[in-house]
Design a protein around this motif. Structure first.
Motif, short mmCIF file in Angstrom:
data_model
loop_
_atom_site.label_atom_id
_atom_site.label_comp_id
_atom_site.label_asym_id
_atom_site.label_seq_id
_atom_site.Cartn_x
_atom_site.Cartn_y
_atom_site.Cartn_z
N THR A 29 -9.21 3.91 1.34
CA THR A 29 -8.15 3.79 2.33
C THR A 29 -7.84 5.18 2.87
N SER A 78 -1.86 -1.62 2.03
CA SER A 78 -3.29 -1.27 1.97
C SER A 78 -3.50 0.21 1.66
N ASP A 92 1.61 -4.87 5.51
CA ASP A 92 0.23 -4.72 5.03
C ASP A 92 -0.33 -3.32 5.25
#
Length: 170
Positions: free
Chosen positions: A108, A158, A154
């Motif tokens: 990420t 994430s 989200d």
């Protein structure tokens, strides 16, 4: 002329030499096994300096705490760790983004501005206990989700990588 005693002495000396040589690697392994393992590698921009950190290294930095609910746990959780901003400052690293890679190779990208704006931490304890790999540890990026409704999205979930293994500043 070689005597029987000379052969035995030479044989015994050779045995001692081999015994000492075979113990040396075992002693090295024993010395390494008592040292703390590297739990996090942080690299600077453009393949710059790389920093291997142990849990003890992280615990020496000023402790940061977040109490928050998460999508992965029931109820309010108490996380302890180090502020990602303080961690980057201690290593004198700056950039636009932090590329985070987990043990399972999940990746990420976190904008570095998040570190100062939202104050996420690199948590190494949850509810007072070290986090095991099976419990999303040993390192878990946690945002203070309950402090700002925008963080309950989200996008930020994430960015909350668990089982963090490396961070590369870009």
């Amino acid at each position: 002329m070689t005597t029987r005693r000379g052969i035995i002495s030479a044989g015994f000396a050779g045995f001692l030499l081999l015994a000492n040589l075979s113990l040396a690697p075992a002693q090295d392994v024993a010395a390494r096994s008592t040292a703390q393992p590297v739990v996090l590698t942080i690299s600077g921009p453009g393949g710059g300096a790389s920093h291997d950190l142990t849990m003890a290294d992280l615990e020496k930095l000023p402790k940061a705490e977040i109490r928050t609910t998460t999508p992965w746990h029931n109820g309010v959780q108490h996380f302890e760790g180090v502020s990602l901003q303080a961690l980057m400052e201690s290593l004198k690293l700056s950039g636009a983004n932090a590329q985070v890679t987990a043990l399972n190779r999940y990746r990420t990208t976190i904008p570095m501005k998040d570190f100062s704006e939202f104050k996420p931490i690199l948590a190494y304890r949850r509810n007072g206990a070290p986090m095991e790999v099976r419990e999303k540890g040993p390192l878990f990026i946690i945002y203070p989700y309950d402090s700002n409704t925008a963080l309950k999205h989200d996008t930020y979930f994430s960015r909350s990588a668990w089982q963090v293994r490396s961070i590369t500043v870009e």
